[in-house]
Design an enzyme around this catalytic site. Structure first.
Site, PDB file in Angstrom:
ATOM      1  N   ASP A  82       0.860  -1.184   0.000  1.00 37.64           N
ATOM      2  CA  ASP A  82       0.000   0.000   0.000  1.00 37.64           C
ATOM      3  C   ASP A  82       0.894   1.230   0.000  1.00 37.64           C
ATOM      4  OD1 ASP A  82       0.045   1.077   3.053  1.00 37.64           O
ATOM      5  OD2 ASP A  82      -0.023  -1.109   3.060  1.00 37.64           O
ATOM      6  N   ASP A 171     -10.111   3.034   5.356  1.00 38.03           N
ATOM      7  CA  ASP A 171      -9.025   2.976   6.338  1.00 38.03           C
ATOM      8  C   ASP A 171      -9.501   3.697   7.586  1.00 38.03           C
ATOM      9  OD1 ASP A 171      -6.748   3.236   7.860  1.00 38.03           O
ATOM     10  OD2 ASP A 171      -5.529   4.183   6.302  1.00 38.03           O
ATOM     11  N   GLU A 173      -8.810   3.970  11.557  1.00 39.67           N
ATOM     12  CA  GLU A 173      -7.793   3.655  12.565  1.00 39.67           C
ATOM     13  C   GLU A 173      -7.568   4.876  13.453  1.00 39.67           C
ATOM     14  OE1 GLU A 173      -3.653   3.784  11.104  1.00 39.67           O
ATOM     15  OE2 GLU A 173      -4.508   3.673   9.076  1.00 39.67           O
TER      16      GLU A 173
END
Length: 283
Positions: A82, A171, A173
């Site tokens: 990534d 994503d 987090e």
């Protein structure tokens, strides 16, 4: 006496100028993104990074630590990477030749940032033969899940049935800019994620992959189990094994296992052979 004062003044002037320059430099350093500053309790605090600079896995080592690399396994897995603007122009041919077969590229963050290297990274990975997709760094305290899903799809996060495009990734987090759960309650976070994933599916026909770390998921969603039946899991853990997974997912689809791998840093393992990566791309 007059002459003495004149000489004393000219002698002090360079010292004063130098001191002023030093103070100005220190002020710049202390206000720069990521600079250390003194907190009220006397400890040292770090200023948050600039908006838009967040990257996948940014908080993993700080919050979960880092162990060794994965052990050899008989389970077939497929190497992937990534990337974000931190990697700038990526040497995709070198990665391909090293065995990397799939990639995810940061497209957007919040509703205020687009990766300036997205074209080189997204098209470059595709052009060397990789199966690739895009990811969105969520900031649930800035705008709604629906607004961010739409921004993502409109700026590179869509999906096409070409056999080489993976579904988009949420994503979600630790917040690099403030409180780790973005000031949301656990129920509020679950609702925000659901708002994003439902909107993404409505726009693309695909269920978004959820990238997260188990410890963050426990803290910020209460270990909610309701996404495991629909959204593939990409789990972050920099250690020898994948470890405990968030509730609702019996197995991970992808595992980010290091941020210090060859060429680009972030390396991952897809849980299956290359034909399974293609199957995810094909929906």
């Amino acid at each position: 006496m007059s002459l003495h004062r004149h000489r004393s003044g000219t002698a002090r002037s360079p010292r004063l100028a130098a001191a002023g320059a030093l103070l100005a430099t220190l002020a710049l350093l202390l206000t720069a993104p990521g600079a250390a500053t003194a907190a009220d309790d006397g400890t040292t605090a770090t200023a948050p990074p600039a908006r838009g600079t967040a990257r996948m896995g940014q908080g993993v080592i700080e919050h979960d630590g880092q162990g060794g690399l994965p052990r050899d396994s008989r389970v077939v897995q497929t190497e992937g990477v990534d990337v974000s603007s931190h990697q700038a122009n990526v040497a995709w041919a070198n990665l391909w030749n090293s065995g990397v077969k799939w990639a995810y590229v940061k497209a957007t963050e919040g509703t205020y940032y687009k990766n300036p290297y997205f074209a080189q990274q997204y098209n470059g990975s595709y052009n060397v033969g990789m199966i690739r997709g895009a990811y969105h760094f969520a900031t649930p305290n800035t705008t709604s899940g629906a607004a961010q899903a739409n921004y993502f799809v409109d700026n590179g996060g869509g999906w096409s049935r070409d056999g080489r495009t993976l579904p988009g990734v949420l994503d979600i987090e630790w917040n690099p800019y403030g409180a780790q759960c973005y000031g949301l309650s656990q129920a509020g976070m679950v609702n925000w994620i659901r708002d994003f994933t439902r909107t993404y599916r409505a726009r693309t026909g695909r269920d978004a992959v959820i990238y997260t770390a188990t410890s963050w998921w426990k803290d910020c969603t209460g270990n909610n189990a309701s996404f495991g039946a629909t959204n593939p899991l990409w789990v972050a853990r920099y250690n020898t094994t994948v470890g405990e997974l968030p509730a609702g997912w019996p197995v991970q689809t992808m595992w980010q296992y290091t941020s210090t791998g060859p060429i680009v840093g972030d390396h991952n393992r897809f849980n299956g052979a290359l034909d399974r990566v293609r199957a995810l791309a094909n929906g």
